[in-house]
Structures are given as C-alpha cells and as structure tokens.
Enzyme design. Structure first.
Site, PDB file in Angstrom:
ATOM      1  N   CYS A 132      16.256  37.315  17.924  1.00 59.31           N
ATOM      2  CA  CYS A 132      16.821  36.031  17.492  1.00 59.31           C
ATOM      3  C   CYS A 132      15.738  34.976  17.309  1.00 59.31           C
ATOM      4  CB  CYS A 132      17.849  35.561  18.506  1.00 59.31           C
ATOM      5  SG  CYS A 132      17.189  35.383  20.174  1.00 59.31           S
ATOM      6  N   HIS A 142      19.200  32.223  23.780  1.00 62.96           N
ATOM      7  CA  HIS A 142      19.352  32.632  22.382  1.00 62.96           C
ATOM      8  C   HIS A 142      18.660  31.623  21.459  1.00 62.96           C
ATOM      9  CE1 HIS A 142      21.000  34.744  19.063  1.00 62.96           C
ATOM     10  NE2 HIS A 142      21.956  33.889  18.763  1.00 62.96           N
ATOM     11  N   ASN A 147      23.393  31.158  12.813  1.00 67.00           N
ATOM     12  CA  ASN A 147      23.101  32.262  13.727  1.00 67.00           C
ATOM     13  C   ASN A 147      22.549  33.445  12.928  1.00 67.00           C
ATOM     14  OD1 ASN A 147      22.962  33.657  16.117  1.00 67.00           O
ATOM     15  ND2 ASN A 147      25.169  33.756  16.467  1.00 67.00           N
TER      16      ASN A 147
END
Lengths: 114, 233
Positions: free
Chosen positions: B25, B167, B194
C-alpha cells in the site's frame, strides 16, 4: 459534541442466527468475488470466518452509522490475515514521534484565510 | 480554501489500482502522490510504477536503520520519496508493470517518467492539510484501516477508532457536506483513494469524516506528506 445514537431495540429474528441464510449469503459471496478454496475443510473454515465477519460488520455498522458496512471481498479473511496481506505501512512509534516533533522535511505553514 | 475540492475533477488522479495480496500500500500511496505532483508540474497524467518501489526501494528510516522499505512486507511513503530523490525517479506503469510479488530490481534510469524535487511532512492540522492538498496536489497519508475491511460506502466516522497507522493511502480531496443519516446533519469528509481495486468501497475510494469535533479520526491527520515533482520525459 455528538448527538446520541438512536438504536433500534425491537425487531424480528436476528438473521445472523439463521445458519441457512448465512450459508446462502456465503454462496453469493463466493460467486460474486470468484473465490475458490483448496478443499472442503478450507471451505468450512472460510465459512466460519465469513460468519464472524458478518457479526463484525454489524458491530462496525453500530459504531460507524454514517457509513455502510457489510460483505466485501475481504469477508473471508480474519482481521489478522487481512492486516498481514493487505496492510503494509511500516510505522514505528519512534518515527511517528519524530514526525510529530518536527524534522528537516517539515512543510512550511501555508496561509489558509482569504 | 474552497469548501469542496477534489483533484479527480482536475485530472491529477490516475485510475484506481489493485495491490493484490501484497502489503505494498505504501508504494501505491507514494506513486499516487508523485502522479499528482507530476501532473501539476507537466500538465500530463503519467501512470507510474509501484513495482519499481516494491523491487528496488530498500530505503531505511534514518532514525531506525532496521526499519526499511521491504516490498510486499511493507514500507513508508517518506522513505519511498527519499529513495526516489536518490534514484532519480519512477518509470511508467507500462514500462515496469505491477506483479504483486517481490522481485529483483529492473529499474532502467533511461525510462524515468517522473522525478521528485522535494517532499515535506505536513503538520497535524486539518487546515494545513487542506491547504497543502489544494496547493501541491494529492497527499500520501497513513490511516488506521480497522473499519476498511467491512466498508462499502458513505462517510465513515466511527465513534471509536484507533490511531495506530497501518495502511498507506492517497488523500485526493475533501467535501463539506456528506450526509450522515444517524446524526441528522451534514458531515464534512476527506476523500481517500485506496489501492484495493474498484470493486472495494465507493468505486475504490473511502470517505472519512473531518472537522473540529472529530479531528484525526482513525489517525488520518497524523502522517501526511506532500511531494513536488520535476518533469522529465
């Protein structure tokens, strides 16, 4: 400052207590996200994780009423599996504190009025 | 500052990507920020490579030499920017495509499409975050993703949410009036890109509340970095 949450206190049977309905939801989940499992044992395990995640989604819905929570493509993963597989921000307490305290890369303060 | 702002409306945000079963990520957050900065510098949207960061960036946190960027095992966006300053920049996605697995570095300096000029860490202050977003483009941020596993849509504003960041995502805009039905009022929110594909969340995006009475929800304000780009083609 928040208004109290209005919570439903009466209602019908809990769908999460109905195994048949949960099984049917799991079949829909497997089809929708193209999931395949190694064998029957793995399938049964993922079904149990799925059921636990539906309960978790309901808890999230109660705690986060302005969003919608439910079945996602991650619904067959335990929270630990989810973290291990899809999250990867390597922060340490020290680096966090350093960034809070200031560093050579601090952005200059920008004007925000007018 | 404008009441609402969304870099998607201005062409500075690339397509939603999917990191697959890989803890990369941080590389998507960093490449997304550089895609935006490069767009601002050049006027052209170049979709940039995350695999280059996964394979080649092993930059370590200066204060903790054993905490280093490690492909699918995680990393940090500011360390990635530091790597990009040293290496020269990022190749295009099509020149160095994503595999979702750790691999050997195949970076070709002659194919650099975007270079970092500088990067900064933004103060834990929503006004400053919004100002930096509007002025410099999408921002790389950290967030606590506890509620994201079950998120489908709407403005997320959990009563209780940890601030431990786990994240890396991309802040692309904000809105003034996301309706929160249970609270019977309009709720301002951040718009977050995202990297879990378009079939997650709101077409790949997440909205989380902001504002003085809910500030730093899920740690969203606490690790924000901005990057500026020099263009090379």
């Amino acid at each position: 400052d928040e208004e109290p949450l209005i919570r439903q206190v009466v209602g019908g049977a809990d769908p999460l207590d109905n195994d048949l309905e949960l099984d049917s939801q799991f079949v829909g989940f497997v089809q929708r996200f193209g999931k395949t499992y190694r064998d029957a044992e793995e399938h049964a395990h993922r079904l149990s994780v799925f059921k636990a995640n539906l309960r978790r989604a309901r808890r999230h819905q109660l705690l986060d009423p302005s969003a919608e929570h439910g079945v996602t493509k991650f619904s067959d993963l335990t929270p630990a599996e989810f973290r291990r597989t899809y999250l990867g921000l390597k922060t340490t307490r020290r680096s966090f504190l350093r960034e809070m305290a200031g560093s050579a890369h601090d952005a200059p303060v920008l004007p925000t009025d007018g | 500052l404008p009441e609402d702002f969304d870099w998607r409306d201005h062409g500075a945000v690339g397509p939603v990507k999917n990191q697959g079963s890989c803890g990369s990520c941080w590389s998507f957050s960093a490449s997304g920020a550089l895609e935006g900065a490069n767009y601002l510098a050049s006027g052209k949207m170049e979709v940039l490579s995350e695999q280059q960061l996964v394979d080649c960036d092993h930059e370590c946190d200066p204060s903790e030499p054993d905490s280093c960027d490690a492909g699918c095992n995680g990393g940090l966006m500011t360390s990635a920017f530091s790597y990009l300053l040293k290496s020269g920049g990022l190749e295009r996605e099509k020149d160095y495509p994503y595999t979702g697995k750790d691999g050997t570095c195949k970076f070709d300096k002659s194919k650099i499409a975007a270079s970092v000029q500088n990067y900064s860490v933004v103060a834990v202050d929503e006004e400053q975050i919004a100002a930096n977003l509007v002025k410099y483009g999408p921002l790389a941020i950290g967030i606590n993703a506890a509620y994201m596993q079950t998120y489908i849509g709407g403005v997320s504003c959990p009563y209780i949410c940890g601030r431990h960041l786990d994240h890396g995502v991309l802040l692309v805009g904000y809105g003034a009036s996301g309706f929160a039905p249970s609270r019977f009022k309009e709720k301002p929110y951040w718009i977050i890109k995202n990297s879990w594909g378009e079939n997650w969340g709101d077409k790949g995006y997440y909205k989380i509340c902001r504002g003085s009475n809910v500030r730093n929800k899920c740690g969203v304000d606490s690790m924000v970095s901005t990057v500026s780009a020099t263009h090379s083609s």
